[in-house]
Design a protein around this motif. Structure first.
Motif, mmCIF file in Angstrom:
data_model
loop_
_atom_site.group_PDB
_atom_site.id
_atom_site.type_symbol
_atom_site.label_atom_id
_atom_site.label_comp_id
_atom_site.label_asym_id
_atom_site.label_seq_id
_atom_site.Cartn_x
_atom_site.Cartn_y
_atom_site.Cartn_z
ATOM 1 N N TYR A 76 0.730 -0.956 0.024
ATOM 2 C CA TYR A 76 0.207 -0.086 0.067
ATOM 3 C C TYR A 76 1.186 1.249 -0.086
ATOM 4 O O TYR A 76 1.477 1.395 1.170
ATOM 5 N N PHE A 77 0.726 2.238 -0.886
ATOM 6 C CA PHE A 77 1.139 3.629 -0.851
ATOM 7 C C PHE A 77 0.458 5.079 -0.951
ATOM 8 O O PHE A 77 -0.647 4.510 -1.714
ATOM 9 N N CYS A 78 0.946 5.465 -0.205
ATOM 10 C CA CYS A 78 0.732 6.764 -0.439
ATOM 11 C C CYS A 78 1.334 7.789 -1.169
ATOM 12 O O CYS A 78 2.151 7.932 -1.709
ATOM 13 N N ALA A 79 0.434 8.698 -2.274
ATOM 14 C CA ALA A 79 1.007 9.730 -3.310
ATOM 15 C C ALA A 79 0.528 11.080 -2.545
ATOM 16 O O ALA A 79 -0.609 11.036 -2.723
ATOM 17 N N THR A 80 1.560 12.079 -2.981
ATOM 18 C CA THR A 80 1.208 12.703 -2.549
ATOM 19 C C THR A 80 2.057 14.076 -3.422
ATOM 20 O O THR A 80 2.346 13.648 -4.467
ATOM 21 N N ASP A 81 1.346 15.471 -3.146
ATOM 22 C CA ASP A 81 1.700 16.285 -4.470
ATOM 23 C C ASP A 81 3.298 16.695 -4.367
ATOM 24 O O ASP A 81 3.883 16.848 -3.663
ATOM 25 N N GLY A 82 4.195 16.586 -5.426
ATOM 26 C CA GLY A 82 5.016 17.346 -5.604
ATOM 27 C C GLY A 82 5.795 18.483 -5.059
ATOM 28 O O GLY A 82 4.766 19.434 -4.708
ATOM 29 N N THR A 83 6.314 19.302 -5.748
ATOM 30 C CA THR A 83 6.426 21.199 -4.892
ATOM 31 C C THR A 83 5.812 21.261 -6.470
ATOM 32 O O THR A 83 6.160 21.084 -7.603
ATOM 33 N N GLY A 84 5.182 22.361 -6.032
ATOM 34 C CA GLY A 84 4.032 22.383 -7.107
ATOM 35 C C GLY A 84 2.574 22.261 -7.834
ATOM 36 O O GLY A 84 1.862 22.917 -8.062
ATOM 37 N N GLY A 85 2.852 20.993 -6.838
ATOM 38 C CA GLY A 85 1.472 20.721 -7.072
ATOM 39 C C GLY A 85 1.404 19.876 -7.968
ATOM 40 O O GLY A 85 -0.024 19.423 -8.096
ATOM 41 N N PHE A 86 1.889 20.021 -9.306
ATOM 42 C CA PHE A 86 1.544 19.174 -9.754
ATOM 43 C C PHE A 86 2.073 17.236 -10.569
ATOM 44 O O PHE A 86 1.777 16.847 -11.164
ATOM 45 N N LYS A 87 3.511 16.948 -9.941
ATOM 46 C CA LYS A 87 3.604 15.496 -9.751
ATOM 47 C C LYS A 87 3.079 15.333 -8.683
ATOM 48 O O LYS A 87 3.163 15.486 -7.168
ATOM 49 N N THR A 88 2.829 13.425 -9.170
ATOM 50 C CA THR A 88 2.313 12.865 -7.837
ATOM 51 C C THR A 88 4.174 11.938 -7.750
ATOM 52 O O THR A 88 4.185 11.444 -7.894
ATOM 53 N N ILE A 89 3.811 12.326 -6.405
ATOM 54 C CA ILE A 89 5.441 11.122 -5.450
ATOM 55 C C ILE A 89 5.000 10.706 -4.736
ATOM 56 O O ILE A 89 3.941 10.933 -3.598
ATOM 57 N N PHE A 90 5.117 9.043 -5.058
ATOM 58 C CA PHE A 90 4.678 8.080 -4.020
ATOM 59 C C PHE A 90 5.803 7.938 -2.320
ATOM 60 O O PHE A 90 6.868 7.539 -2.921
ATOM 61 N N GLY A 91 5.333 6.858 -2.027
ATOM 62 C CA GLY A 91 6.554 6.525 -0.791
ATOM 63 C C GLY A 91 7.018 5.278 -0.797
ATOM 64 O O GLY A 91 6.661 5.052 -2.660
ATOM 65 N N ALA A 92 7.224 4.429 0.364
ATOM 66 C CA ALA A 92 8.145 3.599 -0.733
ATOM 67 C C ALA A 92 7.056 2.138 -0.511
ATOM 68 O O ALA A 92 7.362 1.535 -0.287
#
Lengths: 115, 111
Positions: free
Chosen positions: B87-103
């Motif tokens: 199970y992964f959480c995914a959040t906004d990157g800087t600027g809010g345009f990019k999705t960044i996943f955790g480990a």
């Protein structure tokens, strides 16, 4: 139910060879993503397309990786030459539009092994 | 670069028990999403929670978001063997345009 298609599912290649992966997103999805996922880690974005334009390729190793989406539909990711450290799962995803509130639909991935 | 970090890294429970996974992130976000990945497969979207929401439910899933603590939790109630996945959480990157996943958190549900 529409799905993101990827091929091949598995690829074994030797170091210094060229390799290519193909992705066909869900019809009507303007945004297409390529991710690399190393075993035990989360996906890392390599490149994001909006239609045929690249909107983010900041993490794409441009000396060896290239990606295109010529007609704004399917896409190809190429690695040349492949290195041992490129062994990973390559995931393609698509969404209706840009923005982090958009649900991304993932394909099954291509498992690359570089020997 | 990772924005979200899940905790624990791995979790093993019995069928029928509840599973709780946590995600912490560093910078302010617009949205946070949770995804599931079965072994060797692509990710499947589970739920999205916006920064102005505190809790959302979807079936046996309950997600909470505490923006003051920059953290989120995913609760799966009455777990089943089929819930075994990462199970992964995914959040906004800087600027809010990019999705960044955790480990990710690896959940194993024993039948």
């Amino acid at each position: 139910e529409a799905e993101v298609a990827q091929s091949p599912r598995y690829k074994i290649t030797e170091k210094s060879q060229a390799v290519a992966f193909w992705c066909d997103p869900i019809s009507g999805h303007a945004t297409l993503y390529w991710y690399r996922q190393i075993l035990g880690q989360g996906p890392e974005l390599l490149v994001q397309f909006q239609d045929e334009s690249v909107v983010d390729d900041s993490q794409l190793p441009k000396d060896r990786f290239s990606a295109e989406r010529l007609k704004g539909v399917d896409s190809t990711l190429k690695i040349q030459p492949a290195e041992l450290g490129d062994s990973a799962m390559y995931l393609c995803a698509s969404s209706r539009g840009q923005g982090t509130r958009r649900e991304q639909y993932f394909g099954p991935g291509t498992r690359l092994t570089v020997t | 670069s990772q924005q979200g970090e899940e905790d624990p890294q791995a979790l093993s429970i019995q069928e029928g028990e509840n599973a709780t996974m946590n995600c912490s992130y560093k910078t302010s976000i617009n949205n946070l999403q949770w995804y599931r990945q079965n072994s060797g497969r692509g990710l499947v979207h589970l739920i999205l929670i916006r920064s102005n929401e505190r809790e959302k439910h979807s079936g046996r899933l309950r997600v909470t978001l505490d923006t003051s603590k920059k953290s989120s939790s995913l609760l799966i109630t009455a777990s089943r063997a089929a819930d075994t996945a990462s199970y992964f959480c995914a959040t906004d990157g800087t600027g809010g345009f990019k999705t960044i996943f955790g480990a990710g958190t690896r959940l194993f549900v024993k039948a």
